[in-house]
Scaffold this motif. Structure first.
Motif, PDB file in Angstrom:
ATOM      1  N   CYS A 148     -47.094  45.936 -14.193  1.00  0.00           N
ATOM      2  CA  CYS A 148     -47.624  47.210 -13.702  1.00  0.00           C
ATOM      3  C   CYS A 148     -46.495  48.164 -13.343  1.00  0.00           C
ATOM      4  O   CYS A 148     -45.344  47.756 -13.192  1.00  0.00           O
ATOM      5  CB  CYS A 148     -48.536  46.992 -12.489  1.00  0.00           C
ATOM      6  N   LEU A 186     -45.474  51.195 -10.499  1.00  0.00           N
ATOM      7  CA  LEU A 186     -45.769  51.887  -9.244  1.00  0.00           C
ATOM      8  C   LEU A 186     -45.170  53.284  -9.305  1.00  0.00           C
ATOM      9  O   LEU A 186     -44.102  53.484  -9.882  1.00  0.00           O
ATOM     10  CB  LEU A 186     -45.188  51.132  -8.043  1.00  0.00           C
ATOM     11  N   ARG A 221     -49.520  58.579  -0.870  1.00  0.00           N
ATOM     12  CA  ARG A 221     -49.917  57.282  -1.407  1.00  0.00           C
ATOM     13  C   ARG A 221     -48.987  56.847  -2.526  1.00  0.00           C
ATOM     14  O   ARG A 221     -48.377  57.664  -3.214  1.00  0.00           O
ATOM     15  CB  ARG A 221     -51.352  57.335  -1.920  1.00  0.00           C
ATOM     16  N   ARG A 241     -50.680  52.465  -8.422  1.00  0.00           N
ATOM     17  CA  ARG A 241     -50.334  51.409  -9.371  1.00  0.00           C
ATOM     18  C   ARG A 241     -51.031  51.715 -10.703  1.00  0.00           C
ATOM     19  O   ARG A 241     -52.244  51.964 -10.729  1.00  0.00           O
ATOM     20  CB  ARG A 241     -50.805  50.052  -8.845  1.00  0.00           C
ATOM     21  N   THR A 280     -51.807  49.870 -14.235  1.00  0.00           N
ATOM     22  CA  THR A 280     -51.809  48.608 -14.958  1.00  0.00           C
ATOM     23  C   THR A 280     -52.377  48.844 -16.347  1.00  0.00           C
ATOM     24  O   THR A 280     -53.528  49.298 -16.472  1.00  0.00           O
ATOM     25  CB  THR A 280     -52.664  47.557 -14.226  1.00  0.00           C
ATOM     26  N   SER A 329     -54.899  52.252  -9.637  1.00  0.00           N
ATOM     27  CA  SER A 329     -55.406  51.761  -8.359  1.00  0.00           C
ATOM     28  C   SER A 329     -54.408  52.147  -7.279  1.00  0.00           C
ATOM     29  O   SER A 329     -53.307  52.615  -7.560  1.00  0.00           O
ATOM     30  CB  SER A 329     -55.610  50.242  -8.393  1.00  0.00           C
ATOM     31  N   THR A 330     -54.791  51.984  -6.035  1.00  0.00           N
ATOM     32  CA  THR A 330     -53.914  52.332  -4.917  1.00  0.00           C
ATOM     33  C   THR A 330     -53.116  51.108  -4.484  1.00  0.00           C
ATOM     34  O   THR A 330     -53.692  50.049  -4.203  1.00  0.00           O
ATOM     35  CB  THR A 330     -54.728  52.868  -3.730  1.00  0.00           C
ATOM     36  N   TYR A 331     -51.802  51.262  -4.446  1.00  0.00           N
ATOM     37  CA  TYR A 331     -50.928  50.184  -3.959  1.00  0.00           C
ATOM     38  C   TYR A 331     -50.740  50.284  -2.452  1.00  0.00           C
ATOM     39  O   TYR A 331     -50.824  49.275  -1.749  1.00  0.00           O
ATOM     40  CB  TYR A 331     -49.580  50.250  -4.676  1.00  0.00           C
ATOM     41  N   ARG A 332     -50.482  51.500  -1.959  1.00  0.00           N
ATOM     42  CA  ARG A 332     -50.270  51.669  -0.520  1.00  0.00           C
ATOM     43  C   ARG A 332     -50.683  53.077  -0.100  1.00  0.00           C
ATOM     44  O   ARG A 332     -50.254  54.060  -0.704  1.00  0.00           O
ATOM     45  CB  ARG A 332     -48.801  51.440  -0.146  1.00  0.00           C
ATOM     46  N   SER A 359     -48.424  56.127   2.619  1.00  0.00           N
ATOM     47  CA  SER A 359     -47.134  55.646   2.113  1.00  0.00           C
ATOM     48  C   SER A 359     -45.959  56.243   2.867  1.00  0.00           C
ATOM     49  O   SER A 359     -44.815  56.048   2.462  1.00  0.00           O
ATOM     50  CB  SER A 359     -46.997  56.013   0.631  1.00  0.00           C
TER      51      SER A 359
END
Length: 297
Positions: A42, A44, A52, A55, A57, A63-66, A69
């Motif tokens: 993936c 980032l 934020r 991510r 993939t 999608s949201t990783y963090r 942020s």
């Protein structure tokens, strides 16, 4: 539709005529800081104003990783594969440990707060190098408006935590990259906020372990250099106002990958590190190249 401008015939071997610039996702505000995680398959990257880290993939999308942020900007991985991030909101550089804990690498220098760390690389000796322009404290858009306490420097952090200002004569240092053999350090200067300042990339000899013998490596013709990366043959790939520019080790422009939005940053990734991922204003793009990225891991 042509996705390329060829300025040196050799650039024709770097690109593939049937490989398009693909928009992978869009609808963001200002994306930055792509970093590839090959072991996780993936990418980032940061959507800074929306606070934020996202991510991407392949096959699954975004999608949201963090989130939040801390208005993270640039990222890299250290030699152990951990995420190293520049945070505007907290004015610091952090490392995400394998268990998810956050370790602060640097947040001040000589008793004063950093400005807004922007981009970061890790050298093979474990030292962490980052730029600290004032963009993240200049308004509330990419962080928090605040007083600038330090000039805009390039810093080196030793594995023992010692921090050193190694380059102190930039207007606003931004992207940075080492050549594949780490004999050269490249640093982009994007100038002070709201001013028409430098469009150039400088290079430094690393023969002594510290940057020296500064020279003007290349001046970007359209827009400014921001994020930069090297391939395994030492060509430097730079973001620009009209896409991505490929610059030979001697500093001449070889060619351009044309992108319909202003490019902020780039990184190599994919199964063979032969894809170039591109963050550009509101979108994430990618193109497959006949080149391999030099960054590790």
């Amino acid at each position: 539709m042509s996705f390329f401008e060829i300025h040196d015939p050799a650039f024709g071997r770097f690109v593939l005529g049937n490989a398009p610039v693909k928009q992978l996702a869009s609808g963001f505000d200002w994306v930055e800081g792509p970093v590839w995680f090959g072991d996780a398959g993936c990418l980032l990257f940061s959507d800074i104003p929306n606070n934020r880290i996202l991510r991407y993939t392949p096959g699954a999308g975004i999608s949201t990783y963090r989130a939040p942020s801390n208005y993270a900007n640039g990222h890299t991985r250290d030699r152990q594969g951990r995420l190293v991030s520049c945070e505007h909101g907290t004015r610091r550089v952090t490392r995400t440990e394998m268990n998810g804990a956050i370790t602060v690498i640097a947040d001040s220098y000589q008793g004063k707060l950093l400005n807004s760390p922007n981009d970061v690389v890790v050298k093979s000796d474990g030292s962490i190098w980052f730029t600290d322009p004032h963009y993240g404290i200049g308004s509330n858009y990419e962080g928090f408006a605040a007083e600038q306490e330090l000039p805009c420097y390039v810093y080196r952090v030793d594995p023992d935590g010692t921090i050193e200002a190694v380059l102190t004569d930039f207007n606003c240092p931004n992207g940075l990259a080492f050549s594949p053999d780490e004999s050269v350090l490249y640093v982009a200067d994007t100038g002070r906020m709201y001013h028409d300042d430098p469009h150039h990339i400088r290079s430094f000899s690393m023969a002594s372990g510290r940057p020296q013998q500064s020279r003007m490596f290349h001046s970007i013709s359209t827009g400014k250099a921001d994020g930069i990366r090297c391939d395994t043959e030492g060509n430097l790939w730079s973001s620009a106002g009209d896409g991505v520019h490929c610059i030979a080790p001697d500093g001449h422009l070889m060619g351009k990958i044309l992108v319909p939005e202003r490019v902020s940053n780039i990184c190599f990734g994919g199964r063979a590190k032969h894809q170039l991922f591109i963050t550009a204003t509101t979108s994430l793009y990618a193109i497959t190249l006949n080149r391999v990225g030099a960054q590790t891991p």
